[in-house]
Structure formats: structure tokens, C-alpha cells
Design a protein around this motif. Structure first.
Motif, PDB file in Angstrom:
ATOM      1  N   UNK A 112       0.838  -1.254   0.136  1.00 31.06           N
ATOM      2  CA  UNK A 112      -0.091   0.009   0.074  1.00 31.06           C
ATOM      3  C   UNK A 112       0.808   1.279   0.003  1.00 31.06           C
ATOM      4  N   UNK A 113       2.075   1.396   0.834  1.00 27.26           N
ATOM      5  CA  UNK A 113       2.757   2.287   0.736  1.00 27.26           C
ATOM      6  C   UNK A 113       3.586   2.741  -0.436  1.00 27.26           C
ATOM      7  N   UNK A 162       4.402   5.435  -5.490  1.00 31.94           N
ATOM      8  CA  UNK A 162       4.506   5.712  -7.018  1.00 31.94           C
ATOM      9  C   UNK A 162       3.287   6.325  -7.685  1.00 31.94           C
ATOM     10  N   UNK A 163       2.121   6.357  -7.167  1.00 34.03           N
ATOM     11  CA  UNK A 163       1.210   7.062  -7.832  1.00 34.03           C
ATOM     12  C   UNK A 163       0.991   8.432  -7.603  1.00 34.03           C
ATOM     13  N   UNK A 164       1.138   8.959  -6.241  1.00 33.11           N
ATOM     14  CA  UNK A 164       1.277  10.441  -5.944  1.00 33.11           C
ATOM     15  C   UNK A 164       2.320  11.132  -6.534  1.00 33.11           C
ATOM     16  N   UNK A 216      14.621  16.346   3.508  1.00 36.24           N
ATOM     17  CA  UNK A 216      14.183  16.144   2.130  1.00 36.24           C
ATOM     18  C   UNK A 216      13.308  14.904   2.370  1.00 36.24           C
ATOM     19  N   UNK A 217      12.486  14.963   3.087  1.00 43.49           N
ATOM     20  CA  UNK A 217      11.444  14.100   3.442  1.00 43.49           C
ATOM     21  C   UNK A 217       9.958  14.033   2.447  1.00 43.49           C
ATOM     22  N   UNK A 218       9.871  12.882   2.018  1.00 45.77           N
ATOM     23  CA  UNK A 218       8.626  12.821   1.169  1.00 45.77           C
ATOM     24  C   UNK A 218       7.505  12.450   1.951  1.00 45.77           C
ATOM     25  N   UNK A 219       6.143  12.977   1.901  1.00 48.42           N
ATOM     26  CA  UNK A 219       5.335  12.520   2.835  1.00 48.42           C
ATOM     27  C   UNK A 219       4.097  12.491   1.890  1.00 48.42           C
ATOM     28  N   UNK A 220       3.268  11.321   1.881  1.00 44.37           N
ATOM     29  CA  UNK A 220       2.186  11.093   1.190  1.00 44.37           C
ATOM     30  C   UNK A 220       0.996  10.399   1.977  1.00 44.37           C
ATOM     31  N   UNK A 221      -0.142  10.546   1.345  1.00 44.56           N
ATOM     32  CA  UNK A 221      -1.268   9.986   1.631  1.00 44.56           C
ATOM     33  C   UNK A 221      -1.572   8.561   1.301  1.00 44.56           C
TER      34      UNK A 221
END
Length: 160
Positions: A21-22, A27-29, A134-139
Motif C-alpha cells: 500500500x505504501x 508511486x501513484x502520487x 528532504x522528506x517525502x510525505x504522502x497519503x
């Protein structure tokens, strides 16, 4: 998939379903494919991510979210056991004085589905402060579109 996860191990396939799921949402967002970027093999994917040379963590979608995954580097950086991590509210990764800025970035992620290039101050269980860089945070959403929480991925930090 939202139930409390036990420490990643061969017995639970290192939480492959959760990690998929993560990875799918990342990849999608964001367009980042960690499998390709790090050359992970599909048959050992979850184990490789747990032992990877980056930081990956997630929390659930509760009103006051609780962390539900952190790879080995996350456990070491925050100086917690798996049991401690999975009882920790996400907001508790920061000092109380830094929680407003953390909350603002999380609201931005909620509205935009992701944020990249974020830097923020965090605190370990023992009180050691560090800046994640340089963090990436996503739903996170399940395949049927249900909210599943949020995740963060970063490669480096600096001690404060």
C-alpha cells in the motif's frame, strides 16, 4: 490491514501487504518507485525494505494517528522498540513546541496527497533532537479508495 502489526519478521512476511500500500501510493502520487530505485527483489521486498538504508514510516488514519510501521532505521533513529513505536501517536515524534509546524505540513499533505522536500525537527524517545531532511510525505489509500493513513520516506537526517 489497519490492525496492529507485530514486529516485521519472516513469520508475517515483513508486512508485505502493508508495504505494498505504501509503495503503490508513493508511486501513484509522487512517481517514485522504491523497488526500481533500490533494486529490490520482489520475493524479498518486505525484508529488504525493513533492513533498507533509508527511513520509512507510516501512521494510521485515526483522528490522532498512531504509528503503525517503521523500518529498522526508524526504530534506531527514534530509539524505540517495535512495541513502543506502534503505540506512539505520530505527533509525539516532535517536541510539543514543534507540533504546530508538523501539523501544518500534515494538513498540506492531506489536501495535496503529497509533499516533497520537507525538513523538520524530530525528537527521539530519549530526548535527542534531530532534523529529518528532504522528506517525502504522502497519503495512503487502499485499492478500493479508503483512507489508510500517511507515510514518510527520507534518506538522511542531521543531529541538532
Amino acid at each position: 490491514m489497519q490492525s496492529t502489526l507485530t514486529i516485521p519478521s519472516p513469520t508475517n512476511d515483513y508486512h508485505r501487504e502493508h508495504l505494498l500500500v505504501l509503495l503503490e501510493n508513493l508511486q501513484q502520487f509522487v512517481g517514485v518507485d522504491l523497488i526500481q530505485e533500490y533494486g529490490f527483489s520482489l520475493d524479498r521486498l518486505s525484508e529488504q525494505i525493513f533492513d533498507a538504508n533509508f527511513y520509512l514510516l507510516s501512521h494510521n488514519c485515526a483522528a490522532d494517528p498512531i504509528l503503525n510501521y517503521g523500518n529498522r532505521r526508524v526504530l534506531e533513529l527514534w530509539e524505540v522498540s517495535w512495541a513502543e513505536l506502534t503505540k506512539m501517536h505520530s505527533r509525539e515524534t516532535t517536541k510539543s513546541s514543534d507540533r504546530a509546524s508538523r501539523s501544518a505540513i500534515m494538513q498540506q499533505v492531506a489536501a495535496q496527497n503529497y509533499v516533497t522536500g520537507y525538513d523538520g525537527i524530530r525528537v527521539s524517545k530519549t530526548g535527542r533532537e534531530f532534523r529529518i531532511l528532504d522528506v517525502t510525505i504522502w497519503n495512503l489509500f487502499t485499492n478500493d479508495g479508503k483512507s489508510y493513513g500517511q507515510a514518510a520516506w527520507f534518506k538522511t537526517y542531521e543531529s541538532i
